[in-house]
Design a protein around this motif. Structure first.
Motif, mmCIF file in Angstrom:
data_model
loop_
_atom_site.group_PDB
_atom_site.id
_atom_site.type_symbol
_atom_site.label_atom_id
_atom_site.label_comp_id
_atom_site.label_asym_id
_atom_site.label_seq_id
_atom_site.Cartn_x
_atom_site.Cartn_y
_atom_site.Cartn_z
ATOM 1 N N PRO A 183 0.817 -1.222 0.000
ATOM 2 C CA PRO A 183 0.000 0.000 0.000
ATOM 3 C C PRO A 183 0.842 1.260 0.000
ATOM 4 C CG PRO A 183 0.096 -0.885 2.206
ATOM 5 C CD PRO A 183 0.880 -1.845 1.336
ATOM 6 N N THR A 184 1.979 1.229 -0.662
ATOM 7 C CA THR A 184 2.878 2.377 -0.684
ATOM 8 C C THR A 184 3.680 2.363 -1.968
ATOM 9 O OG1 THR A 184 4.756 3.458 0.400
ATOM 10 C CG2 THR A 184 4.657 1.069 0.542
ATOM 11 N N VAL A 185 4.059 3.552 -2.430
ATOM 12 C CA VAL A 185 4.975 3.653 -3.568
ATOM 13 C C VAL A 185 6.261 4.349 -3.124
ATOM 14 C CG1 VAL A 185 3.247 3.552 -5.388
ATOM 15 C CG2 VAL A 185 3.779 5.754 -4.325
ATOM 16 N N ASP A 186 6.485 4.405 -1.829
ATOM 17 C CA ASP A 186 7.726 4.943 -1.279
ATOM 18 C C ASP A 186 8.893 4.127 -1.838
ATOM 19 O OD1 ASP A 186 9.950 5.592 0.341
ATOM 20 O OD2 ASP A 186 8.650 6.074 2.028
ATOM 21 N N ARG A 187 9.887 4.809 -2.406
ATOM 22 C CA ARG A 187 11.035 4.105 -2.992
ATOM 23 C C ARG A 187 11.755 3.226 -1.971
ATOM 24 N NH1 ARG A 187 12.783 5.692 -8.014
ATOM 25 N NH2 ARG A 187 11.729 7.502 -8.917
ATOM 26 N N ALA A 188 11.678 3.614 -0.700
ATOM 27 C CA ALA A 188 12.340 2.827 0.344
ATOM 28 C C ALA A 188 11.711 1.456 0.501
ATOM 29 C CB ALA A 188 12.284 3.581 1.671
ATOM 30 N N SER A 189 10.497 1.260 -0.050
ATOM 31 C CA SER A 189 9.840 -0.042 0.083
ATOM 32 C C SER A 189 10.536 -1.127 -0.726
ATOM 33 C CB SER A 189 8.369 0.065 -0.353
ATOM 34 O OG SER A 189 8.261 0.367 -1.740
ATOM 35 N N ILE A 190 11.249 -0.744 -1.792
ATOM 36 C CA ILE A 190 11.885 -1.754 -2.649
ATOM 37 C C ILE A 190 13.018 -2.478 -1.918
ATOM 38 C CG2 ILE A 190 13.208 -2.127 -4.774
ATOM 39 C CD1 ILE A 190 11.465 -0.018 -6.104
ATOM 40 N N PRO A 191 14.014 -1.784 -1.370
ATOM 41 C CA PRO A 191 15.052 -2.516 -0.638
ATOM 42 C C PRO A 191 14.505 -3.276 0.568
ATOM 43 C CG PRO A 191 15.355 -0.140 -0.405
ATOM 44 C CD PRO A 191 14.354 -0.343 -1.479
ATOM 45 N N ILE A 192 13.452 -2.747 1.208
ATOM 46 C CA ILE A 192 12.861 -3.471 2.347
ATOM 47 C C ILE A 192 12.246 -4.780 1.865
ATOM 48 C CG2 ILE A 192 11.065 -3.406 4.120
ATOM 49 C CD1 ILE A 192 11.490 -0.350 4.233
ATOM 50 N N LEU A 193 11.500 -4.721 0.760
ATOM 51 C CA LEU A 193 10.906 -5.938 0.204
ATOM 52 C C LEU A 193 11.976 -6.943 -0.203
ATOM 53 C CD1 LEU A 193 8.226 -7.298 -0.654
ATOM 54 C CD2 LEU A 193 8.523 -6.237 -2.905
ATOM 55 N N CYS A 194 13.065 -6.436 -0.734
ATOM 56 C CA CYS A 194 14.152 -7.318 -1.183
ATOM 57 C C CYS A 194 14.819 -8.070 -0.035
ATOM 58 C CB CYS A 194 15.211 -6.500 -1.923
ATOM 59 S SG CYS A 194 14.690 -5.902 -3.543
ATOM 60 N N ARG A 195 14.636 -7.600 1.194
ATOM 61 C CA ARG A 195 15.278 -8.236 2.343
ATOM 62 C C ARG A 195 14.374 -9.249 3.053
ATOM 63 N NH1 ARG A 195 17.076 -2.746 3.293
ATOM 64 N NH2 ARG A 195 15.505 -2.461 4.926
ATOM 65 N N GLN A 196 13.189 -9.504 2.537
ATOM 66 C CA GLN A 196 12.226 -10.356 3.242
ATOM 67 C C GLN A 196 12.488 -11.848 2.993
ATOM 68 O OE1 GLN A 196 10.059 -8.976 5.474
ATOM 69 N NE2 GLN A 196 11.199 -7.116 4.938
ATOM 70 N N ARG A 197 13.696 -12.294 3.307
ATOM 71 C CA ARG A 197 14.063 -13.674 3.015
ATOM 72 C C ARG A 197 13.325 -14.694 3.884
ATOM 73 N NH1 ARG A 197 18.704 -11.472 5.464
ATOM 74 N NH2 ARG A 197 19.325 -12.465 7.426
ATOM 75 N N ARG A 198 12.759 -14.263 4.999
ATOM 76 C CA ARG A 198 11.975 -15.200 5.817
ATOM 77 C C ARG A 198 10.662 -15.558 5.144
ATOM 78 N NH1 ARG A 198 11.007 -13.010 11.679
ATOM 79 N NH2 ARG A 198 9.891 -15.014 11.771
ATOM 80 N N TYR A 199 10.185 -14.683 4.262
ATOM 81 C CA TYR A 199 8.843 -14.870 3.719
ATOM 82 C C TYR A 199 8.795 -15.016 2.198
ATOM 83 C CZ TYR A 199 7.944 -13.039 8.380
ATOM 84 O OH TYR A 199 7.951 -12.848 9.746
ATOM 85 N N LEU A 200 9.715 -14.383 1.485
ATOM 86 C CA LEU A 200 9.711 -14.461 0.021
ATOM 87 C C LEU A 200 10.628 -15.580 -0.455
ATOM 88 C CD1 LEU A 200 9.912 -10.715 -1.135
ATOM 89 C CD2 LEU A 200 7.884 -12.111 -0.705
ATOM 90 N N ASP A 201 10.182 -16.292 -1.483
ATOM 91 C CA ASP A 201 10.996 -17.352 -2.082
ATOM 92 C C ASP A 201 11.640 -16.927 -3.390
ATOM 93 O OD1 ASP A 201 10.338 -19.704 -0.248
ATOM 94 O OD2 ASP A 201 8.337 -18.991 -0.796
ATOM 95 N N LEU A 202 11.091 -15.893 -4.037
ATOM 96 C CA LEU A 202 11.601 -15.444 -5.334
ATOM 97 C C LEU A 202 11.182 -14.002 -5.556
ATOM 98 C CD1 LEU A 202 12.864 -16.119 -8.157
ATOM 99 C CD2 LEU A 202 10.548 -16.745 -8.887
ATOM 100 N N LEU A 203 12.069 -13.226 -6.183
ATOM 101 C CA LEU A 203 11.757 -11.858 -6.604
ATOM 102 C C LEU A 203 11.844 -11.767 -8.121
ATOM 103 C CD1 LEU A 203 13.647 -9.584 -4.056
ATOM 104 C CD2 LEU A 203 11.224 -9.387 -4.640
ATOM 105 N N ILE A 204 10.866 -11.096 -8.728
ATOM 106 C CA ILE A 204 10.886 -10.871 -10.170
ATOM 107 C C ILE A 204 10.700 -9.377 -10.416
ATOM 108 C CG2 ILE A 204 9.819 -11.385 -12.394
ATOM 109 C CD1 ILE A 204 8.773 -13.995 -11.170
ATOM 110 N N PRO A 205 11.766 -8.651 -10.760
ATOM 111 C CA PRO A 205 11.609 -7.244 -11.133
ATOM 112 C C PRO A 205 11.417 -7.110 -12.638
ATOM 113 C CG PRO A 205 13.929 -7.750 -10.859
ATOM 114 C CD PRO A 205 13.178 -9.044 -10.643
ATOM 115 N N ARG A 206 10.490 -6.258 -13.053
ATOM 116 C CA ARG A 206 10.346 -5.966 -14.480
ATOM 117 C C ARG A 206 10.229 -4.458 -14.626
ATOM 118 N NH1 ARG A 206 5.048 -8.621 -16.942
ATOM 119 N NH2 ARG A 206 5.262 -6.862 -18.351
ATOM 120 N N GLY A 207 11.225 -3.886 -15.311
ATOM 121 C CA GLY A 207 11.258 -2.444 -15.454
ATOM 122 C C GLY A 207 12.580 -1.980 -16.035
ATOM 123 N N GLY A 208 12.910 -0.731 -15.821
ATOM 124 C CA GLY A 208 14.108 -0.144 -16.381
ATOM 125 C C GLY A 208 15.378 -0.521 -15.630
#
Length: 420
Positions: A183-208
């Motif tokens: 529920p946020t577009v704060d740029r700081a949310s991206i590195p935070i999401l990238c660190r969620q190794r307890r909960y995420l099994d895979l990250l897929i970025p699509r963009g520039g």
């Protein structure tokens, strides 16, 4: 832990809990949920269209480029395509539980390699709101939960779409938490999401490049990249020039703002005089700015803009095309190797040997012979939709459909065997 970190961790934790439930569902239950999502989207259509109108108005105010505004727009055709994509995914056979290999060892152990969900997939994307629905449908079909982080330019559209998907899940009796939109577009949310190794099994970025670099830098979980589409079409000396003309126009002009559009045209010197002057005129008539090397400028006339060294490595996503005359297949291959992005590249030729050498040599996710690069797409490949076009080589490559969102495990059945 600050408030944003706590918020994102809570979202990911709920997704992990939902993933365990989704993984145990039958194929019929998942397909029923996809049907319910389709119904919920249609019911929510006025609210979604209003949200998209607001995003477009804000985009115009903020000076978004025509290419980005095109990607952002949920036209009636785009909305129908999105709905059709859900139905196509629903109709696909479930990959889950499929036995990939089976063998019986000399000691009697029966070993099966079985397709299973990955778990929780985080997808970070820009511009296109339809990705919200496409990704949710594919991840659910593969038995996964998904955490979505869309771009700021589509925030209202993504929010409305995600809510409709969650309504459909709830209606079908599935946990709505299986599809989460940050529920946020704060740029700081991206590195935070990238660190969620307890909960995420895979990250897929699509963009520039900036987004991809940020995710790769901060990721503490595996990443599959949807990177640039610097796509090439090489018109070889033995090409049918009328076929080449149609392919070039389609690859550049049909929808220039997408990653599978051609960005560089390579023309064999042996047919450049016969092909390039007319091709440049037709491209210019369609509104394409042609940036060429010296030979292209000479043959194409005053309307050809001199190409800079940076042009060969640029993904324009616009009505701009780099054109270079090359000395046959070896130089074309060398150019693609130096400047390509491993996405989609094509050769136009009637020479089978040249075509087969091109198909063998070009190290891209998709290579074409006598066809437009615009076909690199999950729907066009019969996958229903796609999470992205992987330009990586590990696990998944090219359009990522349902099967690419699964893993496997070994199931071993014995009758009391022990290892001596």
């Amino acid at each position: 832990m600050n408030t944003l970190e706590a918020q994102i961790e809570a979202v990911c934790r709920k997704a992990k809990e939902a993933a365990r439930k989704v993984a145990r569902l039958s194929a019929g239950e998942i397909d029923g949920a996809l049907a319910a999502i389709g119904e919920a989207l249609e019911e929510s259509r006025p609210r979604i269209e209003e949200a998209n109108r607001l995003d477009r108005e804000l985009g115009c105010t903020q000076g978004l480029s025509p290419a980005l505004l095109d990607r952002l727009t949920l036209s009636p055709k785009a909305f129908s395509t999105m709905q059709r994509g859900i139905e196509e995914v629903r109709r696909l056979p479930s990959p889950l539980g499929r036995v990939l290999e089976e063998r019986i060892r000399p000691n009697g152990l029966r070993i099966r390699k079985v397709r299973v969900p990955i778990g929780v997939i985080g997808v970070i994307y820009e511009s296109r709101p339809n990705v919200t629905v496409d990704v949710a449908a594919l991840c659910l079909k593969a038995g996964n939960a998904v955490v979505l982080r869309g771009g700021s330019e589509a925030f209202y559209s993504n929010t409305a779409l995600a809510q409709a998907v969650r309504n459909g899940l709830d209606r079908a009796g599935l946990p709505p938490e299986a599809v989460q939109l940050l529920p946020t577009v704060d740029r700081a949310s991206i590195p935070i999401l990238c660190r969620q190794r307890r909960y995420l099994d895979l990250l897929i970025p699509r963009g520039g490049p900036g987004l991809i670099e940020a995710v790769v830098t901060h990721a503490q979980v595996p990443v599959i990249k949807h990177f640039q589409g610097i796509c090439h079409v090489f018109v070889e000396a033995a090409a049918d020039l009328e076929m080449a003309r149609k392919i070039v126009l389609n690859a550049k002009c049909q929808r220039p703002a997408v990653c599978n559009a051609m960005e560089t045209l390579l023309v064999d010197r042996r047919i450049a005089r016969a092909f390039l002057p007319g091709m440049v005129r037709e491209l210019r008539a369609r509104g394409v700015e042609v940036r060429g090397d010296e030979e292209t400028q000479r043959l194409g006339g005053a309307e050809v803009v001199p190409a800079s060294p940076e042009d060969w490595a640029t993904e324009y996503l616009d009505m701009i095309l780099s054109v270079r005359v090359v000395d046959g297949l070896p130089e074309a291959l060398s150019h693609i190797e130096q400047f390509g992005s491993s996405h989609s590249d094509a050769i136009v030729t009637e020479d089978r040997d040249a075509a087969e050498e091109f198909l063998r040599s070009v190290d891209s996710a998709v290579v074409y012979w006598n066809s437009s690069t615009r076909f690199t797409d999950g729907g066009e490949f019969g996958l229903g939709a796609e999470v992205g076009i992987s330009t990586d080589k590990i696990h998944a490559r090219g359009p990522m459909g349902v099967e690419e969102l699964t893993s496997y495990k070994y199931v071993v059945v014995g009758s009391g065997q022990i290892r001596e």
